[in-house]
Design an enzyme around this catalytic site. Sequence first.
Site, short mmCIF file in Angstrom:
data_model
loop_
_atom_site.label_atom_id
_atom_site.label_comp_id
_atom_site.label_asym_id
_atom_site.label_seq_id
_atom_site.Cartn_x
_atom_site.Cartn_y
_atom_site.Cartn_z
N CYS A 116 0.84 -1.20 0.00
CA CYS A 116 0.00 0.00 0.00
C CYS A 116 0.87 1.25 0.00
CB CYS A 116 -0.93 -0.01 1.21
SG CYS A 116 -2.04 1.42 1.28
N CYS A 158 -0.44 4.12 2.11
CA CYS A 158 -0.31 3.88 3.55
C CYS A 158 1.12 4.13 4.03
CB CYS A 158 -0.69 2.44 3.90
SG CYS A 158 -2.30 1.90 3.35
N ASP A 159 2.09 3.63 3.28
CA ASP A 159 3.47 3.56 3.77
C ASP A 159 4.46 4.44 3.02
OD1 ASP A 159 2.57 1.63 5.57
OD2 ASP A 159 2.93 0.01 4.14
#
Length: 303
Positions: free
Chosen positions: A132, A135-136
């Site tokens: 992701c 997300c990261d």
Amino acid sequence: MMDIIVIGGGPAGMTAAIYAARAGLSCTVLESGVAGGQLATTSTVENYPGFPNGVGGVELSTAMEQQAKNLGANIKYAEVTDVDLAGEVKTITLKNGETLHGKAVIIACGAAPRKLGISGEEELRGMGVSYCATCDGFFFKNLEVCVIGGGDTAAEDALFLARTSKKVHLIHRRGELRAAKSLQNRIFAAENIETHLGYVPLSIDGKFEVDSLKVQNVETGEEESIPCQGVFVAVGHNPNTALFTGKVGLDDAGYIVTGEDLATDVPGVFAAGDIRQKDLRQVITAAADGAVATISCERYLLD
């Protein structure tokens, strides 16, 4: 007889249970693994509101579970092996042979990212390997990263990461990308994105964190290592809908089709989170789905 049975204990399922319990509805959550689902495998979540310094995936998952329990929801760790959703009373069969009955069901089993199946992928997950980018990606600011895939998601991930990463390597096994032409044009115009077309990943290397990605040219067989600190896998997801095939409406990719109220084509059956057809799959959208699904369940039960 429960008012609502929730299948899946990730952010969508736990939020659904929280809303059900607060509404005075009897609710059981069925989870085959651990609370939080994919969230529990994420080291740090930085984009969930209310945590200025981020929050651990396990910590957030455990907090959601405890909140649901404190409000009166029943959390049961068991694997579902069969469902009968057709009648007014829904029947859920567990692996141990036990059956549960409910007036409504919320399906929140999520979707699993497709794996590469190469050395280092599992060992370094959360230590440089991610599924992701949104997300990261922040953790790789000013660092060098690789994105594996050739579709729209991979192209979008590469462009997203290019905003903050020093350099992005986009690796795809075919000689041309499958992404939309508009995305391809942006990829090739970006100064800090390098494409490696006609290459397949062989291994993700590093001891305690990612150091490099080994790739192989599909035509020549030549191998090379690309130095990087992060590897983002963007080769698709598999919705966990095997139990529901032929029982609720699915799209061509296998995701459950819902309306805005998250109702499926079966009365009394709703879907929430990554398992349903939607554009954005994040913790916050899963939680929002859980809330909407329960409110819709409540209205269904009152009719």
